[in-house]
Design an enzyme around this catalytic site. Structure first.
Site, mmCIF file in Angstrom:
data_model
loop_
_atom_site.group_PDB
_atom_site.id
_atom_site.type_symbol
_atom_site.label_atom_id
_atom_site.label_comp_id
_atom_site.label_asym_id
_atom_site.label_seq_id
_atom_site.Cartn_x
_atom_site.Cartn_y
_atom_site.Cartn_z
ATOM 1 N N ARG B 28 0.836 -1.200 0.000
ATOM 2 C CA ARG B 28 0.000 0.000 0.000
ATOM 3 C C ARG B 28 0.876 1.258 0.000
ATOM 4 O O ARG B 28 1.894 1.332 0.690
ATOM 5 C CB ARG B 28 -0.936 -0.015 1.225
ATOM 6 C CG ARG B 28 -1.878 -1.198 1.183
ATOM 7 C CD ARG B 28 -2.999 -1.134 2.199
ATOM 8 N NE ARG B 28 -3.650 -2.443 2.266
ATOM 9 C CZ ARG B 28 -4.543 -2.900 1.386
ATOM 10 N NH1 ARG B 28 -4.925 -2.140 0.375
ATOM 11 N NH2 ARG B 28 -5.059 -4.108 1.504
ATOM 12 N N ASP B 29 0.449 2.251 -0.782
ATOM 13 C CA ASP B 29 1.159 3.535 -0.843
ATOM 14 C C ASP B 29 1.077 4.208 0.521
ATOM 15 O O ASP B 29 0.003 4.237 1.133
ATOM 16 C CB ASP B 29 0.530 4.419 -1.934
ATOM 17 C CG ASP B 29 1.431 5.579 -2.342
ATOM 18 O OD1 ASP B 29 1.805 6.384 -1.462
ATOM 19 O OD2 ASP B 29 1.747 5.691 -3.532
ATOM 20 N N ILE B 30 2.185 4.744 0.998
ATOM 21 C CA ILE B 30 2.152 5.385 2.326
ATOM 22 C C ILE B 30 1.491 6.763 2.262
ATOM 23 O O ILE B 30 1.171 7.340 3.288
ATOM 24 C CB ILE B 30 3.566 5.513 2.953
ATOM 25 C CG1 ILE B 30 4.527 6.242 2.022
ATOM 26 C CG2 ILE B 30 4.112 4.137 3.309
ATOM 27 C CD1 ILE B 30 5.842 6.626 2.699
ATOM 28 N N ASN B 86 3.960 6.392 -13.870
ATOM 29 C CA ASN B 86 4.625 7.665 -14.103
ATOM 30 C C ASN B 86 6.054 7.408 -14.563
ATOM 31 O O ASN B 86 6.720 6.503 -14.065
ATOM 32 C CB ASN B 86 4.644 8.502 -12.824
ATOM 33 C CG ASN B 86 3.239 8.884 -12.374
ATOM 34 O OD1 ASN B 86 2.364 9.107 -13.199
ATOM 35 N ND2 ASN B 86 3.035 8.952 -11.065
ATOM 36 N N VAL B 95 9.925 7.713 -7.184
ATOM 37 C CA VAL B 95 10.948 6.698 -6.891
ATOM 38 C C VAL B 95 11.456 6.121 -8.217
ATOM 39 O O VAL B 95 10.662 5.633 -9.026
ATOM 40 C CB VAL B 95 10.377 5.575 -6.005
ATOM 41 C CG1 VAL B 95 11.420 4.488 -5.771
ATOM 42 C CG2 VAL B 95 9.876 6.141 -4.680
ATOM 43 N N HIS B 99 7.199 1.301 -11.206
ATOM 44 C CA HIS B 99 6.072 0.847 -10.388
ATOM 45 C C HIS B 99 4.761 1.299 -11.006
ATOM 46 O O HIS B 99 4.707 2.311 -11.709
ATOM 47 C CB HIS B 99 6.185 1.337 -8.939
ATOM 48 C CG HIS B 99 6.363 2.822 -8.783
ATOM 49 N ND1 HIS B 99 7.548 3.467 -9.083
ATOM 50 C CD2 HIS B 99 5.519 3.789 -8.348
ATOM 51 C CE1 HIS B 99 7.405 4.770 -8.834
ATOM 52 N NE2 HIS B 99 6.195 4.993 -8.397
ATOM 53 N N HIS B 101 0.736 2.241 -10.154
ATOM 54 C CA HIS B 101 -0.241 2.620 -9.143
ATOM 55 C C HIS B 101 -1.587 1.989 -9.489
ATOM 56 O O HIS B 101 -2.074 2.172 -10.611
ATOM 57 C CB HIS B 101 -0.447 4.142 -9.100
ATOM 58 C CG HIS B 101 0.767 4.935 -8.741
ATOM 59 N ND1 HIS B 101 0.995 5.413 -7.469
ATOM 60 C CD2 HIS B 101 1.839 5.323 -9.479
ATOM 61 C CE1 HIS B 101 2.145 6.093 -7.457
ATOM 62 N NE2 HIS B 101 2.668 6.053 -8.655
#
Lengths: 113, 113
Positions: B28-30, B86, B95, B99, B101
């Protein structure tokens, strides 16, 4: 055939097409959200990501690699770009034919939705 | 090894990991932008879409199919979701490790950036 993207692929509706091969077509979004906003669409009518299976893995991979090449062609590879696939109502999918948004040419907002 | 995602994959930094196999990790994205906001990351350190080649096509396809399965697992497959990759500075890539999303659980904004 009621699908607007199928009609674009068939040449029945005009589009600003920048790429076409047997598997994909790419054309500019008529309501662009960025200076570069291209839709990349599989020629085969697949409704959404929910309809993809294992057999589609390599096609989807080629779709992303095509987006990379079009980003280069549009001179946004180095500055940066965003790839988006919307799925279903809450995802914001408007046309029920799988498509990928390639957006760039400006600093995109950190909010993705 | 300075990459924060490589450190998460190595277990050196904690994460709310919801999936892991030899090829991908999902956590999970922080800083979530939606009720469901999961990052799906190839274990191999690839910087961005710009670094993908033909040999990566099937891996990228499996990444999208994994996103589809996690959407089901998170109960947002039917309501809808958005997949975002992205690339680079103007794309909003934070980052420098490729990755995807996966966002959903709410009606996402029509603006994608």
């Amino acid at each position: 055939m009621e699908c607007i993207f199928c009609k674009i692929i068939a040449g029945e509706i005009p589009s600003d097409t920048i790429y076409k091969d047997e598997e994909f077509i790419a054309f500019r979004d008529i309501q662009p959200q960025a200076p570069v906003h291209v839709l990349i669409v599989p020629v085969n009518h697949i409704v959404s990501v929910n309809d993809l299976g294992e057999k589609d893995a390599s096609m989807i991979g080629r779709l992303i690699l095509l987006a990379k090449r079009i980003a280069e062609q549009e001179h946004i590879a180095e500055s940066g770009y965003r790839l988006v696939i919307n799925c279903g109502s809450e995802g914001g999918q408007v046309v029920p034919h799988l498509h990928l948004h390639l957006m760039g040419g400006i600093r995109l907002n950190d909010r993705m939705g």
